[in-house]
Scaffold this motif. Structure first.
Motif: not given
Length: 279
Positions: A225-249
């Motif tokens: 029930k949690i969206g891809l964008r929010k999951i990405t935000l959480i992982f970026q925050s946890i690992f302090k790693t900006p991922l940029g455009d995940v869709h294109h990657a």
């Protein structure tokens, strides 16, 4: 000839600076201001480097105007918008604070419709590359097609028109994710101070994106029930790693030759090897 190490070094430098900000927290306005200056200087360095080259192949131009410049310009547009939005916010907390950022999110969605339905956007989203020579090589435009007026204000020696459109798409995606953190109390209240400072993602960004997509598609986080964008935000925050455009990657991963789930396969092999050793 373009030296790949040069502009990859620029992107690494940008990511390191962002990671420093993410790790230390602090004032968003000041951080945005610093990033604007840094990215503007990086864009200038990139332009001077390109114009100083004696010759550039079409493939080198495509890589530069598709993979490098849009990332720099997109983040410059993004941080400029963050600075504008944050300095215009009349509240620091409460319902009016969330209402202000909700309004900014609605405005962003409205503006995104201007490019979301065009041919280039669909081309970019699909991960195609067959028309890269048309979109990302200088001097390929025909003015009678009806261009956005911003093109006539750009430097034709350092723009293909579509690299600017791609930068705006990237900026919109980054801004969308940022605004979600401002209006979502659960995301906003997540403090990096409780996460060990030494916790870092030491694999590749593509590996982390592959993992995020796998978890999202499997629906194993919050019952899907949690969206891809929010999951990405959480992982970026946890690992302090900006991922940029995940869709294109992710779309680029789909075009891999051989095994497309490289990281997932590596995890499976590592775990099975460990199980075998434990017998």
């Amino acid at each position: 000839m373009i030296k790949i190490a040069f502009y990859k070094g620029l992107l690494i430098d940008i990511n390191q600076k962002e990671q420093q900000f993410s790790a230390t927290g602090g004032d968003v306005v000041l951080q945005s201001s610093d990033m604007i200056v840094h990215l503007h200087e990086t864009l200038h360095r990139l332009r001077e480097y390109l114009l100083g080259l004696k010759s550039v192949t079409n493939q080198e131009e495509i890589e530069l105007f598709k993979e490098v410049k849009p990332q720099v310009l997109g983040k410059l547009i993004f941080y400029n918008e963050v600075y504008r939005i944050e300095t215009s916010c009349p509240f620091s907390e409460g319902k009016m604070y969330i209402k202000y950022f909700s309004g900014q999110l609605k405005l962003l969605k409205k503006n995104s419709r201007l490019y979301r339905d065009n041919e280039f956007f669909r081309y970019y989203r699909s991960g195609r590359s067959d028309r890269d020579g048309e979109y990302f090589v200088r001097g390929q435009l025909h003015h009678f097609t009806g261009l956005n007026s911003f093109y006539f204000e750009t430097d034709p020696n350092f723009s293909t028109y579509y690299d600017h459109l791609l930068a705006r798409i990237i900026a919109h995606e980054l801004l969308y994710a940022f605004l979600l953190t401002r209006i979502d109390p659960e995301t906003r209240s997540t403090s990096l101070s409780v996460i060990p400072d030494e916790l870092r993602w030491t694999g590749t960004k593509n590996a982390l994106i592959e993992l995020i997509y796998a978890l999202y598609i499997a629906g194993v986080i919050s019952n899907g029930k949690i969206g891809l964008r929010k999951i990405t935000l959480i992982f970026q925050s946890i690992f302090k790693t900006p991922l940029g455009d995940v869709h294109h990657a992710f779309h680029r991963m789909k075009d891999r030759s051989g095994k497309r789930t490289l990281f997932i396969d590596q995890l499976k092999d590592s775990l099975e090897h460990y199980m075998d050793k434990s017998l």
